[in-house]
Design an enzyme around this catalytic site. Structure first.
Site, mmCIF file in Angstrom:
data_model
loop_
_atom_site.group_PDB
_atom_site.id
_atom_site.type_symbol
_atom_site.label_atom_id
_atom_site.label_comp_id
_atom_site.label_asym_id
_atom_site.label_seq_id
_atom_site.Cartn_x
_atom_site.Cartn_y
_atom_site.Cartn_z
ATOM 1 N N ASP A 54 0.853 -1.190 0.000
ATOM 2 C CA ASP A 54 0.000 0.000 0.000
ATOM 3 C C ASP A 54 0.886 1.237 0.000
ATOM 4 O O ASP A 54 1.596 1.503 0.969
ATOM 5 C CB ASP A 54 -0.895 -0.012 1.244
ATOM 6 C CG ASP A 54 -1.999 1.040 1.196
ATOM 7 O OD1 ASP A 54 -1.852 2.026 0.451
ATOM 8 O OD2 ASP A 54 -2.991 0.875 1.926
ATOM 9 N N ARG B 55 -0.345 4.437 -0.789
ATOM 10 C CA ARG B 55 -1.208 5.617 -0.852
ATOM 11 C C ARG B 55 -0.778 6.695 0.140
ATOM 12 O O ARG B 55 -0.291 6.400 1.222
ATOM 13 C CB ARG B 55 -2.657 5.221 -0.598
ATOM 14 C CG ARG B 55 -3.272 4.415 -1.715
ATOM 15 C CD ARG B 55 -4.647 3.896 -1.354
ATOM 16 N NE ARG B 55 -4.585 2.849 -0.325
ATOM 17 C CZ ARG B 55 -5.652 2.201 0.135
ATOM 18 N NH1 ARG B 55 -6.856 2.502 -0.322
ATOM 19 N NH2 ARG B 55 -5.508 1.249 1.051
#
Length: 253
Positions: free
Chosen positions: A175, A177
């Site tokens: 991840d 983000r």
């Protein structure tokens, strides 16, 4: 390319709707609010819509801003936005959702994930609550790997890889983000506590690390099926998503 000078009345209108948020590395230009009637489960609900753009240049010269953007071919780049409902600035508590763009789930209604369900359900929850905001975040496709890479990850998943394994096999982290810009916009629109709709503790951590007042967390599970069962299990078992319903931020590990 020579830009024509905007009419005074055009500039006057836009000045009322554009805010500049300095970031230390440039500025976020936030345009809105704009009245946006939305079809939500067969009913028309009126939201206030904002869109923002991160730029390296910092200027409050609106003619210069518009000249630069009109020649930047922004249609080739993603921009984030936020749907606001109710008296978001002043209400004692508000629901928010930091929703990552999902081309397959949000647009096509893919059952491989729960993103389309989370998008619509969070909007409904905000309306039912009376006030809140849905942040729709660009450049987050596939947890930050992009649409083409997500398609390759799907190919690997069809050969037995789970979501995390597929991303990592392509050279990405699970991840990647980043929520910094969304948090800056949130701080601009509201300084009172918020309840975050998420199953992902990383989103809760991002708000807490930014010093935002958080009144709690609301889970957003649903639309479980044979097509996304493994995907949802991987979220919990490999990515640390929270299975519980509501959470007091003081109870977080």
């Amino acid at each position: 390319m020579v830009q024509a000078k905007l009419e005074t009345r055009v500039l006057d209108v836009l000045k009322e709707k554009i805010q500049m948020i300095e970031t230390g590395e440039g500025a976020i230009y936030l345009v809105g609010p704009i009245r946006l009637p939305v079809n939500l489960y067969g009913e028309t609900v009126v939201f206030q819509w904002y869109c923002w753009l991160n730029q390296c240049q910092v200027t409050d010269d609106y003619q210069e801003i518009i000249d630069r953007l009109s020649s930047a071919n922004l249609a080739e780049y993603q921009q984030s936005s936020v749907l606001v409902y109710g008296d978001f600035e002043h209400a004692d508590d508000a629901l928010i959702r930091l929703h990552s763009i999902c081309h397959t789930g949000d647009i096509f209604g893919s059952k491989r994930c729960d993103c389309g369900y989370q998008l619509k359900q969070s909007m409904k929850n905000i309306v039912d609550h009376g006030t809140g905001a849905l942040f729709y975040l660009a450049n987050h496709e596939g947890r930050g790997i992009g649409l083409f890479s997500k398609a390759m990850a799907y190919v690997l998943q069809e050969h037995g890889y789970d979501t995390v394994e597929a991303n990592e096999s392509l050279g990405f982290v699970d991840d990647s983000r980043n929520y910094d810009d969304a948090i800056r916009v949130l701080k601009t629109l509201r300084d009172k506590p918020v309840t975050l709709m998420t199953n992902n503790p990383k989103k809760l951590d991002a708000l807490q690390d930014a010093g935002l007042p958080i009144s709690g967390r609301q889970a957003l599970w649903g639309d479980r099926s044979e097509f996304n069962e493994k995907y949802l299990q991987t979220k919990v078992q490999r990515s640390g998503h929270l299975e519980g319903g509501t959470t007091d931020p003081d109870d977080q590990p």
